[in-house]
Design an enzyme around this catalytic site. Structure first.
Site, PDB file in Angstrom:
ATOM      1  N   HIS A   1       3.717 -81.805  60.879  1.00  0.00           N
ATOM      2  CA  HIS A   1       2.490 -82.462  60.437  1.00  0.00           C
ATOM      3  C   HIS A   1       2.508 -83.972  60.691  1.00  0.00           C
ATOM      4  O   HIS A   1       1.513 -84.662  60.469  1.00  0.00           O
ATOM      5  CB  HIS A   1       2.207 -82.156  58.956  1.00  0.00           C
ATOM      6  CG  HIS A   1       3.056 -82.921  57.987  1.00  0.00           C
ATOM      7  ND1 HIS A   1       4.148 -82.377  57.359  1.00  0.00           N
ATOM      8  CD2 HIS A   1       2.957 -84.188  57.517  1.00  0.00           C
ATOM      9  CE1 HIS A   1       4.694 -83.278  56.548  1.00  0.00           C
ATOM     10  NE2 HIS A   1       3.976 -84.393  56.623  1.00  0.00           N
TER      11      HIS A   1
ATOM     12  N   ASP B   1       7.379 -76.200  59.322  1.00  0.00           N
ATOM     13  CA  ASP B   1       6.994 -77.604  59.441  1.00  0.00           C
ATOM     14  C   ASP B   1       8.143 -78.416  60.043  1.00  0.00           C
ATOM     15  O   ASP B   1       8.830 -79.180  59.350  1.00  0.00           O
ATOM     16  CB  ASP B   1       6.595 -78.141  58.071  1.00  0.00           C
ATOM     17  CG  ASP B   1       5.906 -79.498  58.140  1.00  0.00           C
ATOM     18  OD1 ASP B   1       5.540 -79.909  59.252  1.00  0.00           O
ATOM     19  OD2 ASP B   1       5.733 -80.121  57.073  1.00  0.00           O
TER      20      ASP B   1
ATOM     21  N   SER C   1       7.453 -88.174  54.795  1.00  0.00           N
ATOM     22  CA  SER C   1       7.449 -86.884  55.461  1.00  0.00           C
ATOM     23  C   SER C   1       8.236 -86.943  56.763  1.00  0.00           C
ATOM     24  O   SER C   1       8.162 -87.928  57.499  1.00  0.00           O
ATOM     25  CB  SER C   1       6.014 -86.447  55.766  1.00  0.00           C
ATOM     26  OG  SER C   1       5.329 -86.117  54.591  1.00  0.00           O
TER      27      SER C   1
END
Length: 249
Positions: free
Chosen positions: A67, A112, A205
């Site tokens: 992402h 992810d 992230s």
């Protein structure tokens, strides 16, 4: 679906109502001695710019979260204070090739993980060196003590990102502790004791969850207010894919 529009645009496309994507809350200044594998990702989406973390796994490959993808990514290695112009050890390298996992699911946030091939090999030194990856399918058991680091926000109250690399110690939790919808214990890892309050948050992230000097997880998502636990991509499950892609390229 309600979306929280923050600077971390990639995660905003994935999150359910009330979720964040990746800062270190309760962390401390890490400095050069910690995390020579840490990578800062500057991500362009048209005219917009966001940030993520990542980590060096070889001389020319960085791992991060899918992402964190964008139109263009530039990686900074050997960085500590992002605003400092005197960090001669810092190496800024554009990404040649972005390799998101082919089975990444935006809705469930499964798989992810993304591999980035740099345009050139890094110069290895005291402040820039790869981190070890775990053996394929190795499990990290609840209670294991790990650490997470990044340049994300340090408080849910203020939308200010850290200039200096921050680190926090977290503990691996039982899978049942992560009650998020679509949590998948086979590909995800749950970490962060709610009683300790230490957690990654917006902007972190893609950074690594480091356990016994190995990158066992990748910061994926968590609660909107930064309350632990957070969800990490379980790296060991993807070792065959990582090795295959690196060998192919």
């Amino acid at each position: 679906m309600q979306v929280y529009v923050w600077l971390l645009l990639p995660m905003a496309l994935l999150l359910p109502p009330g979720a964040w994507s990746g800062e270190i809350i309760g962390g401390r200044d890490a400095g050069c001695p910690f995390g020579p594998y840490m990578a800062f990702l500057k991500i362009q989406h048209g005219k917009n710019i966001s940030r993520c973390g990542g980590f060096l796994v070889s001389e020319d490959f960085v791992l991060t979260a899918t992402h964190c993808n964008g139109d263009k990514i530039t990686v900074s290695l050997g960085a500590h204070n992002l605003k400092s112009k005197r960090e001669q050890r810092r190496q800024v390298i554009p990404v040649r090739l972005r390799i998101p996992h082919p089975r990444h699911n935006k809705k469930t946030r499964n798989n992810d993980i993304m591999l980035l091939q740099l345009e050139k090999k890094v110069e290895l030194n005291r402040c820039v060196s790869p981190i070890r990856l775990p053996p394929a399918h190795q499990r990290v058991h609840p209670g294991a003590k790990c650490s997470v680091a990044g340049w994300g926000r340090t408080s849910p109250r203020f939308k200010l990102f850290a200039d200096k690399l921050q680190k926090a110690d977290v503990v691996v939790m039982p899978d049942a502790t992560c009650t998020y919808e679509n949590y998948n214990s086979s590909t995800m890892l749950c970490a962060g004791d709610p009683d300790e309050g230490k957690n990654p948050f917006e902007g972190d992230s893609g950074g690594p969850l480091v356990c016994r000097r190995m990158a066992q997880g990748i910061v994926s998502y968590g609660s909107a207010d930064g309350t632990p636990p957070a969800v990490y991509t379980r790296v060991s499950i993807f070792i065959p894919w990582i090795e295959k892609m690196m060998k192919k390229l």
